[in-house]
Design a protein around this motif. Structure first.
Motif, PDB file in Angstrom:
ATOM      1  N   THR A 179      -0.682   4.476   6.060  1.00 18.65           N
ATOM      2  CA  THR A 179      -1.077   3.094   5.809  1.00 18.65           C
ATOM      3  C   THR A 179      -1.100   2.274   7.091  1.00 18.65           C
ATOM      4  O   THR A 179      -2.028   1.478   7.301  1.00 18.65           O
ATOM      5  CB  THR A 179      -0.120   2.452   4.777  1.00 18.65           C
ATOM      6  N   ASN A 190      -6.077   7.439   0.035  1.00 19.19           N
ATOM      7  CA  ASN A 190      -6.613   6.775   1.224  1.00 19.19           C
ATOM      8  C   ASN A 190      -7.556   5.636   0.837  1.00 19.19           C
ATOM      9  O   ASN A 190      -7.564   4.582   1.469  1.00 19.19           O
ATOM     10  CB  ASN A 190      -7.321   7.780   2.127  1.00 19.19           C
ATOM     11  N   LEU A 191      -8.335   5.855  -0.230  1.00 20.20           N
ATOM     12  CA  LEU A 191      -9.211   4.782  -0.712  1.00 20.20           C
ATOM     13  C   LEU A 191      -8.389   3.603  -1.223  1.00 20.20           C
ATOM     14  O   LEU A 191      -8.711   2.441  -0.941  1.00 20.20           O
ATOM     15  CB  LEU A 191     -10.127   5.322  -1.822  1.00 20.20           C
ATOM     16  N   SER A 240     -12.459   8.794   6.557  1.00 14.85           N
ATOM     17  CA  SER A 240     -11.179   9.212   7.143  1.00 14.85           C
ATOM     18  C   SER A 240     -10.394  10.083   6.152  1.00 14.85           C
ATOM     19  O   SER A 240      -9.673  11.001   6.563  1.00 14.85           O
ATOM     20  CB  SER A 240     -10.353   8.000   7.586  1.00 14.85           C
ATOM     21  N   GLY A 241     -10.557   9.818   4.854  1.00 15.89           N
ATOM     22  CA  GLY A 241      -9.870  10.633   3.859  1.00 15.89           C
ATOM     23  C   GLY A 241     -10.364  12.069   3.861  1.00 15.89           C
ATOM     24  O   GLY A 241      -9.579  13.012   3.878  1.00 15.89           O
ATOM     25  N   GLY A 299     -12.476   4.547   4.213  1.00 18.12           N
ATOM     26  CA  GLY A 299     -11.455   5.335   3.522  1.00 18.12           C
ATOM     27  C   GLY A 299     -11.965   6.707   3.116  1.00 18.12           C
ATOM     28  O   GLY A 299     -11.237   7.698   3.190  1.00 18.12           O
ATOM     29  N   SER A 304       0.830  -1.206   0.000  1.00 13.34           N
ATOM     30  CA  SER A 304       0.000   0.000   0.000  1.00 13.34           C
ATOM     31  C   SER A 304       0.867   1.259   0.000  1.00 13.34           C
ATOM     32  O   SER A 304       0.584   2.206  -0.736  1.00 13.34           O
ATOM     33  CB  SER A 304      -0.925  -0.005   1.223  1.00 13.34           C
ATOM     34  N   ASN A 342      -4.180   3.269   8.920  1.00 12.51           N
ATOM     35  CA  ASN A 342      -5.351   2.644   8.296  1.00 12.51           C
ATOM     36  C   ASN A 342      -5.447   1.169   8.669  1.00 12.51           C
ATOM     37  O   ASN A 342      -6.535   0.670   8.975  1.00 12.51           O
ATOM     38  CB  ASN A 342      -5.299   2.794   6.769  1.00 12.51           C
ATOM     39  N   SER A 394      -5.351   2.794  -0.306  1.00 11.54           N
ATOM     40  CA  SER A 394      -4.742   2.157   0.864  1.00 11.54           C
ATOM     41  C   SER A 394      -5.718   1.219   1.558  1.00 11.54           C
ATOM     42  O   SER A 394      -5.389   0.061   1.850  1.00 11.54           O
ATOM     43  CB  SER A 394      -4.261   3.238   1.851  1.00 11.54           C
ATOM     44  N   CYS A 395      -6.919   1.702   1.804  1.00 10.73           N
ATOM     45  CA  CYS A 395      -7.922   0.875   2.488  1.00 10.73           C
ATOM     46  C   CYS A 395      -8.313  -0.335   1.632  1.00 10.73           C
ATOM     47  O   CYS A 395      -8.525  -1.436   2.163  1.00 10.73           O
ATOM     48  CB  CYS A 395      -9.153   1.707   2.842  1.00 10.73           C
TER      49      CYS A 395
END
Length: 136
Positions: A64, A125-126, A89-90, A86, A14, A67, A128-129
């Motif tokens: 990451t 962030n999306l 939190s993003g 994501g 990630s 997350n 990563s999740c």
């Protein structure tokens, strides 16, 4: 005691994905508006110094890991729930922080800075999740 089982390979993958996405975004998609937002068009086309490569990689790794911990703590296993997490939190942390950082006297065009940076941080962030959940 607070213990979690985290897939560290997923965390590493990630973080690398975020680095690649960031390079594509900032060097390929928005280099001119980014330089304009910072008032540093004189830097366009220059090879980035090592801190501009290592710093974002380390920050992406920290995001990451956070997350991964939060996804595990909240028992988020389904991809749809991970993407909702994501997005929340993003927007709630990363996008808000981008605009907060932009609003200072050293950034001549703070709204432009936020508008062109926020999509990267939300998308990253999306991603990563999604990676963390797919490899959980």
């Amino acid at each position: 005691m607070f213990t979690l089982s985290i897939n560290w390979f997923a965390v590493l993958l990630s973080a690398v994905a975020l680095q690649m996405l960031g390079a594509a975004w900032f060097m390929g998609v928005i280099p001119k508006p980014y330089a304009l937002a910072l008032g540093r068009t004189d830097l366009m086309g220059r090879k980035p110094e090592p801190i501009f490569i290592a710093g974002p990689l380390l920050c992406g790794l920290v995001v990451t890991v956070a997350n991964a911990i939060l996804l595990r703590t909240f028992h988020i296993d389904a991809m749809s729930n991970a993407l909702v997490f994501g997005a929340i939190s993003g927007v709630g942390y990363l996008v808000a922080t981008v605009f907060n950082v932009a609003i200072n006297p050293n950034i001549p065009r703070p709204v432009l800075y936020g508008v062109i940076n926020a999509p990267y941080f939300l998308l990253s962030n999306l991603v990563s999740c999604a990676i963390l959940t797919a490899m959980a």
